[in-house]
Write a protein that holds these residues in place. Structure first.
Motif, short mmCIF file in Angstrom:
data_model
loop_
_atom_site.label_atom_id
_atom_site.label_comp_id
_atom_site.label_asym_id
_atom_site.label_seq_id
_atom_site.Cartn_x
_atom_site.Cartn_y
_atom_site.Cartn_z
N ILE A 145 -3.65 6.93 0.81
CA ILE A 145 -4.27 6.66 1.43
C ILE A 145 -4.11 7.22 3.35
O ILE A 145 -2.05 7.99 3.43
CB ILE A 145 -3.87 5.16 2.39
CG1 ILE A 145 -4.64 3.96 0.91
CG2 ILE A 145 -5.22 5.45 3.24
CD1 ILE A 145 -4.11 2.77 0.84
N PRO A 146 -4.88 8.26 3.65
CA PRO A 146 -4.52 9.25 5.28
C PRO A 146 -3.80 8.23 5.93
O PRO A 146 -4.69 6.79 6.36
CB PRO A 146 -5.37 9.84 5.18
CG PRO A 146 -6.11 9.30 5.01
CD PRO A 146 -6.05 7.96 3.62
N VAL B 102 0.74 -1.86 -0.16
CA VAL B 102 -0.14 0.13 0.24
C VAL B 102 0.73 0.76 0.36
O VAL B 102 0.19 2.49 -0.06
CB VAL B 102 -1.56 0.06 1.19
CG1 VAL B 102 -1.80 -1.37 1.15
CG2 VAL B 102 -0.42 0.36 2.54
N SER C 129 3.58 2.91 5.92
CA SER C 129 2.68 1.81 5.26
C SER C 129 1.98 1.46 6.45
O SER C 129 0.80 0.63 6.16
CB SER C 129 2.83 0.49 4.86
OG SER C 129 4.20 1.61 3.56
N ALA C 130 2.89 0.75 7.17
CA ALA C 130 1.45 -0.09 8.51
C ALA C 130 0.54 1.05 8.42
O ALA C 130 -0.74 1.12 9.21
CB ALA C 130 2.21 -0.62 9.13
N GLN C 131 1.08 2.19 9.42
CA GLN C 131 -0.03 3.70 9.15
C GLN C 131 -1.27 3.43 8.52
O GLN C 131 -2.91 3.76 8.13
CB GLN C 131 0.69 5.17 9.61
CG GLN C 131 1.41 4.92 10.48
CD GLN C 131 1.63 6.31 11.26
OE1 GLN C 131 2.22 6.79 10.07
NE2 GLN C 131 1.34 6.78 12.30
N LYS C 132 -1.06 2.87 6.77
CA LYS C 132 -1.85 3.78 5.53
C LYS C 132 -3.00 2.20 5.92
O LYS C 132 -4.37 2.35 5.63
CB LYS C 132 -1.56 3.56 4.78
CG LYS C 132 -0.94 5.12 4.29
CD LYS C 132 -0.04 4.51 3.05
CE LYS C 132 0.51 5.86 2.50
NZ LYS C 132 1.10 6.19 1.52
N VAL C 133 -2.13 0.88 6.27
CA VAL C 133 -3.14 -0.01 6.59
C VAL C 133 -4.20 0.15 7.53
O VAL C 133 -4.95 -0.16 7.55
CB VAL C 133 -2.05 -1.70 6.79
CG1 VAL C 133 -2.91 -2.65 6.99
CG2 VAL C 133 -1.26 -2.21 5.46
N ARG C 134 -3.38 0.80 8.73
CA ARG C 134 -4.58 0.98 9.95
C ARG C 134 -5.94 1.60 9.62
O ARG C 134 -7.26 1.42 9.85
CB ARG C 134 -3.71 1.70 10.29
CG ARG C 134 -4.29 2.05 12.21
CD ARG C 134 -3.58 1.59 13.28
NE ARG C 134 -3.99 2.06 14.18
CZ ARG C 134 -3.42 2.41 15.61
NH1 ARG C 134 -2.58 3.16 15.44
NH2 ARG C 134 -4.00 2.48 17.01
N TYR D 164 7.92 0.41 5.43
CA TYR D 164 7.71 -0.15 7.11
C TYR D 164 6.31 1.08 7.68
O TYR D 164 5.23 0.47 7.67
CB TYR D 164 8.74 -0.63 7.72
CG TYR D 164 9.22 -1.24 7.29
CD1 TYR D 164 8.68 -2.26 6.73
CD2 TYR D 164 10.75 -1.27 6.97
CE1 TYR D 164 9.49 -3.62 5.53
CE2 TYR D 164 11.82 -1.77 5.75
CZ TYR D 164 10.69 -3.28 5.61
OH TYR D 164 11.67 -4.21 5.38
N THR E 218 -3.42 6.25 10.07
CA THR E 218 -4.26 7.08 11.24
C THR E 218 -3.13 6.03 12.03
O THR E 218 -2.07 5.06 12.05
CB THR E 218 -4.85 5.44 11.19
OG1 THR E 218 -6.37 5.78 9.99
CG2 THR E 218 -5.77 5.78 12.61
#
Lengths: 99, 504
Positions: A50-51, A45, B385-390, B382, A53
């Motif tokens: 994508i913002p 991704v 991207s993990a924050q985007k997955v969230r 890393y 979080t």
């Protein structure tokens, strides 16, 4: 694919202030490599817009009244110190010989 | 074993108020039980005998004086996970770094328990700093699962869950960062609830991953968990991430659910949490539970949440990253362990030696993993991207909760595994949290309720019920309805089928 070398483990351990043995370097290199390979999937991704979080429930500007309230006493603060002297924390030397 | 230790919390509290039994007798019965079985189970790291009896005595004094109960749980004993600060007793987090450390203040959860007249029996064992799914990462020895002493009680809150299943306490507190309340609940046949993030104060909860950590109730029944939930939840100005909103009406929901009617409730079965990697007995127990929900009147639909497949990898970047930062406080200077201070070595050398001696292998792995993920050059790939997955996971939940009231899945893909089986295989250990992690990343509410024993090994299975943020009561209603139907179908409460422990 990413990979984690022994040198990288030594570097990470230094950054994280963890003394590691030779055996640990070998073991952590293999394990961290395996974990990083698995978690690298999130990279799919990376290019998407994508913002991010950081917190599930976003709150901003949480203030409290600017009132004085009691904190720990000096005695309480140093009570659990590994070493204390004259009511203060006693620490090893901070500067090197050359400083 | 005293009958008093078999009773649930609501019943004990009622009997104490009715003067059928004193709070001191109830506490003493549990202390006796701990003395008899904890050498085997090892759920407790510290038993706070005298203060527990004092707290019970105070409740008895209230009853004798005719004062109204300070809470619906006044006089009921509880086991507190050793990651929550409690003045006057050690808080170790299962780590050598904090061995013998006594916090100078109470966590807000601890304070609320005391104010509610809940009797804190002691502190329970856990994976070091809550990092693990088996409690094998404790520096102070393993905890055994009362259903099979060769197996793990789950983790990180294995001590709290085992205390319930061994009838050492009717209530316990756990903390859930990736599943540490729900997965131990599932594998010990007990109820474990992760409340909505921000609804239970983190003040005095030793931080592992601050954006995910959440304390919650553990019990043997859904109603008991709800009663405890209402005692510990609520806004706290001392936690800046605490939500200033009323506590969801979880006790009312548990009572409503117990009437056994789920007509009009829409339940979504998560497509992604089935198939390969799920033990057949777990899948069968889960499917039977879903069928039971349908019989109770619920409408069952399948819901796909495609991003959930990325939850586990995202979690194992976010949680270690936050941990590497949070655990920097263990620097051997202000509290905790210090080794190698010979008058010659520098502060930095002493720090490195102390952390090497004080942290176990899993904590070191996660600190290094987090340090790696946050390093310049890797951050975007890393952590970013993990924050985007969230975000994607939150969107999946949002879409799902547009169609259904709650989502369900197995709590964890297998029953309790054998002690030692996964210690050298971190990825296998991490997969225990596969189904629980999405709710941590999204911050919503989720619980595990026992759903029978697995046909292949006779060990407990958990049904996970996930609800939207601040809608915790939905899960309680469904869980309570299911619990009544399960007990009726199986001829009694599941927990009564736990084997008798040998008493020393």
């Amino acid at each position: 694919m990413p990979s984690i070398s022994r040198g990288e483990v030594e570097h990470l351990a230094r950054l994280a202030r963890l003394a590691v043995t030779e055996d640990e370097v070998d073991r952590f290199a293999a394990q961290l490599d395996q974990i990083v390979q698995a978690v690298a999937q999130v990279g799919q991704v990376a290019d998407q817009d994508i913002p991010p979080t950081s917190h599930a429930v976003p709150l901003t500007n949480v203030f409290r009244r600017d009132d004085v309230r009691p904190g720990l006493s000096q005695q309480q603060a140093v009570a659990a110190a590994p070493a204390a002297e004259d009511g203060r924390f006693r620490v090893p030397r901070i500067l090197g010989e050359e400083a | 074993m005293s009958e008093l230790t078999r009773l649930d919390a609501a019943d004990l509290a009622a009997r104490i108020q009715a003067r059928e039994v004193s709070a001191v007798e109830v506490t003493q019965a549990h202390l006796d039980r701990i003395a008899a079985v904890d050498a085997t189970v090892h759920a407790f790291l510290h038993v706070d005998t005298e203060r527990a009896l004092d707290a019970a005595k105070a409740v008895d004094d209230d009853v004798a004086a005719g004062r109204p109960a300070v809470s619906p749980l006044a006089g009921v004993p509880l086991a507190l996970k050793d990651v929550l600060a409690m003045q006057g007793a050690p808080t170790t987090c299962g780590s050598k770094v904090l061995e013998h450390w006594q916090p100078p203040y109470d966590a807000t959860v601890t304070r609320r328990l005391r104010e509610a007249g809940v009797v804190i029996l002691g502190k329970t064992n856990m994976d070091e700093f809550a990092m693990g799914s088996s409690t094998e990462n404790s520096a102070f020895g393993v905890t055994r699962n009362p259903w099979d002493l060769d197996r793990i009680p789950g983790g990180s809150g294995g001590g709290s869950a085992a205390a319930l299943a061994a009838f050492e306490a009717p209530l316990a507190i756990g903390t859930d960062t990736g599943g540490s309340i729900r997965q131990p609940g599932a594998v010990t046949g007990t109820v474990g609830v992760k409340p909505t993030y921000g609804t239970v104060s983190r003040f005095g909860l030793v931080a592992f991953s601050s954006s995910l950590d959440q304390a919650g109730p553990c019990a043997r029944t859904v109603l008991d968990a709800a009663l405890l939930h209402e005692v510990i939840a609520g806004h706290d100005p001392l936690d800046s991430t605490s939500i200033d909103a009323p506590v969801p009406p979880v006790v009312a929901a548990a009572r409503e659910g117990a009437t056994g009617d789920l007509t009009g409730v829409r339940v979504g079965v998560v497509t992604e949490f089935a198939g390969d990697g799920y033990q057949p007995g777990v899948s069968a127990a889960f499917e039977a539970a879903v069928a039971q929900l349908r019989e109770l009147g619920a409408e069952i639909v399948e819901v796909s949440c495609p991003s959930f497949d990325l939850a586990l990898p995202a979690y194992y970047l976010i949680a270690p990253s936050e941990a590497s930062s949070n655990l920097a406080r263990f620097d051997a200077m202000r509290y905790g362990l210090r080794v190698g201070d010979d008058g010659e070595r520098s502060a930095e050398e002493v720090m490195s030696l102390t952390r090497a001696a004080g942290f176990g292998a899993e904590v070191k792995r996660r600190i290094m993993l987090g340090t790696y993920a946050l390093s310049a050059g890797y951050y975007d790939a890393y952590y970013g991207s993990a924050q985007k997955v969230r975000t994607l996971i939150m969107r999946d939940f949002e879409a799902a909760f547009g169609r259904v009231d709650v989502l369900v899945s197995p709590t964890t893909p297998t029953t309790a595994f054998r002690i030692g089986e996964r210690v050298d295989d971190p990825m296998a250990m991490y997969r225990a949290d596969l189904c629980t992690i999405p709710s941590n990343l999204a911050g919503n509410a989720a619980l595990s309720v026992p759903c029978g024993l697995s046909g292949d090994d006779g060990l407990p299975v958990g049904l996970q019920i996930m609800s939207p943020a601040l809608q915790d009561h939905r899960g309680y209603r469904v869980a309570a309805a299911y619990e009544v139907a399960r007990d009726a179908a199986q001829g009694g409460s599941l927990i009564t089928r736990v084997p008798e422990l040998e008493v020393v």
